[in-house]
Design a protein around this motif. Structure first.
Motif, short mmCIF file in Angstrom:
data_model
loop_
_atom_site.label_atom_id
_atom_site.label_comp_id
_atom_site.label_asym_id
_atom_site.label_seq_id
_atom_site.Cartn_x
_atom_site.Cartn_y
_atom_site.Cartn_z
N THR A 10 -64.59 63.06 59.70
CA THR A 10 -64.21 61.97 60.90
C THR A 10 -64.09 62.44 62.16
OG1 THR A 10 -61.75 62.53 60.32
CG2 THR A 10 -62.57 60.69 59.23
N GLU A 57 -66.26 59.09 46.76
CA GLU A 57 -65.40 59.23 47.76
C GLU A 57 -64.00 59.46 47.41
OE1 GLU A 57 -65.96 56.47 51.07
OE2 GLU A 57 -64.24 57.21 52.11
N ARG A 80 -59.68 60.94 48.31
CA ARG A 80 -58.74 60.46 49.21
C ARG A 80 -58.41 61.52 50.52
NH1 ARG A 80 -54.08 57.36 46.11
NH2 ARG A 80 -52.64 58.64 47.47
N SER A 81 -57.87 61.27 51.46
CA SER A 81 -57.53 62.36 52.33
C SER A 81 -56.33 63.22 52.21
CB SER A 81 -57.48 61.81 54.01
OG SER A 81 -56.55 60.83 53.99
N ASP A 82 -55.63 62.43 51.45
CA ASP A 82 -54.37 63.30 51.07
C ASP A 82 -54.62 64.49 49.79
OD1 ASP A 82 -54.44 61.75 48.66
OD2 ASP A 82 -52.40 60.65 49.12
N LEU A 89 -65.53 63.38 50.89
CA LEU A 89 -64.88 62.65 51.96
C LEU A 89 -65.80 62.67 53.22
CD1 LEU A 89 -61.01 62.84 52.54
CD2 LEU A 89 -62.48 60.99 52.01
N ILE A 91 -55.49 67.51 49.89
CA ILE A 91 -55.67 68.60 50.75
C ILE A 91 -55.76 69.98 50.00
CG2 ILE A 91 -54.65 67.40 52.69
CD1 ILE A 91 -52.21 69.10 52.28
#
Ligand code: CTP
Ligand code: MG
Length: 230
Positions: free
Chosen positions: A137, A203, A205-207, A134, A209
């Motif tokens: 940000t 790319e 996903r931000s979930d 990712l 984790i």
């Protein structure tokens, strides 16, 4: 070429500080590792999942996924890279040199089968392979003794996630030579980079984790429950 999964699950979860390793903590109704294995088994093109376990792991046999036919186990090692290498050695009886291996952290229970399938589809004809990642940000700072020394160009920096997908033989050799050289590698891509290869990023996903600290547990529960309705 077939697809194999390696799950390093031999860590002790020091930063979590629980009385069991974090992969056995219950989140959204199931142990973390049960979620992880189930989600990877949901990918139909996966031939088998090889899980690297701690030497004295007494929790694994309690998991329903331990009795699945497509699930195999190996004994982990001192560092994550040692656990992955042990799992790859255990796969040697099954995997061909050019087969793909996707290494995925046990602690990343919020992986979606769709993301794994997308990684496979995008990279399946690539010579080297690559990883889910990712773009960052936040603005990044280079710091020495509490003082900012610079701000690296954020547009070029990505965070490495898992799965990380490489050819069986290339990955095994890269990890072996990093270990021989005494070079610490914290992911598979760095081992391939040291071997002069140029892996791709896909790319993610931000979930996705990595459950690491106590505050990650409610967040993981939220994502796991929400993903069921996607
Ligand atoms: N892992 C492993 N073998 C090791 C160390 C880690 O298989 N010797 C696994 C962990 O079980 C985890 C993944 O690698 O699924 C990522 O590591 P990390 O998040 O650091 O987990 P732990 O090492 O268990 O946590 P901590 O660093 O806080 O002790
Ligand atoms: Mg660790």
């Amino acid at each position: 070429t077939r697809f194999w999964i390696v799950i390093p699950a031999a860590g002790v979860g020091k930063r979590m500080g629980a009385d069991v390793p974090k992969q056995y903590l219950e989140v959204a109704g199931k142990p973390v590792l049960q979620h992880t294995v189930e989600r990877l088994l949901a990918v139909h093109r996966v031939s088998a999942v090889m899980v690297a376990l701690g030497a004295d792991d007494e929790f694994w046999p309690e998991l329903p996924c331990s009795r699945e036919p497509r699930v195999l186990t190996a004994t982990g090692g001192k560092e994550r890279a040692d656990s992955v290498l042990n799992a790859l050695c255990a796969l040697s009886a099954h995997a061909a040199d050019d087969d793909w291996v996707l290494v995925h952290d046990a602690a990343r229970a919020c992986i979606t089968p769709a993301d794994v399938e997308r990684l496979m589809e995008i990279l399946e004809d690539h010579p080297v392979g690559g990883i889910l990642a990712l773009p960052v940000t936040d603005t990044l700072k280079e710091v020495e003794n509490g003082t900012i020394k610079g701000s690296p160009d954020r547009s070029r920096i990505w965070r490495a996630l898992t799965p990380q997908m490489f050819r069986y033989r290339a990955l095994k050799e890269a990890l072996e030579s990093a270990a021989k050289g005494g070079l610490a590698v914290t992911d598979e891509a760095s081992a391939l980079e040291l071997a002069g290869q140029s892996p791709r990023v896909v790319e993610g996903r931000s979930d996705n984790i990595k459950i690491t600290r106590p505050e990650d547990l409610p967040l993981a529960a939220f994502y796991l429950e929400r993903q069921c309705f996607e």
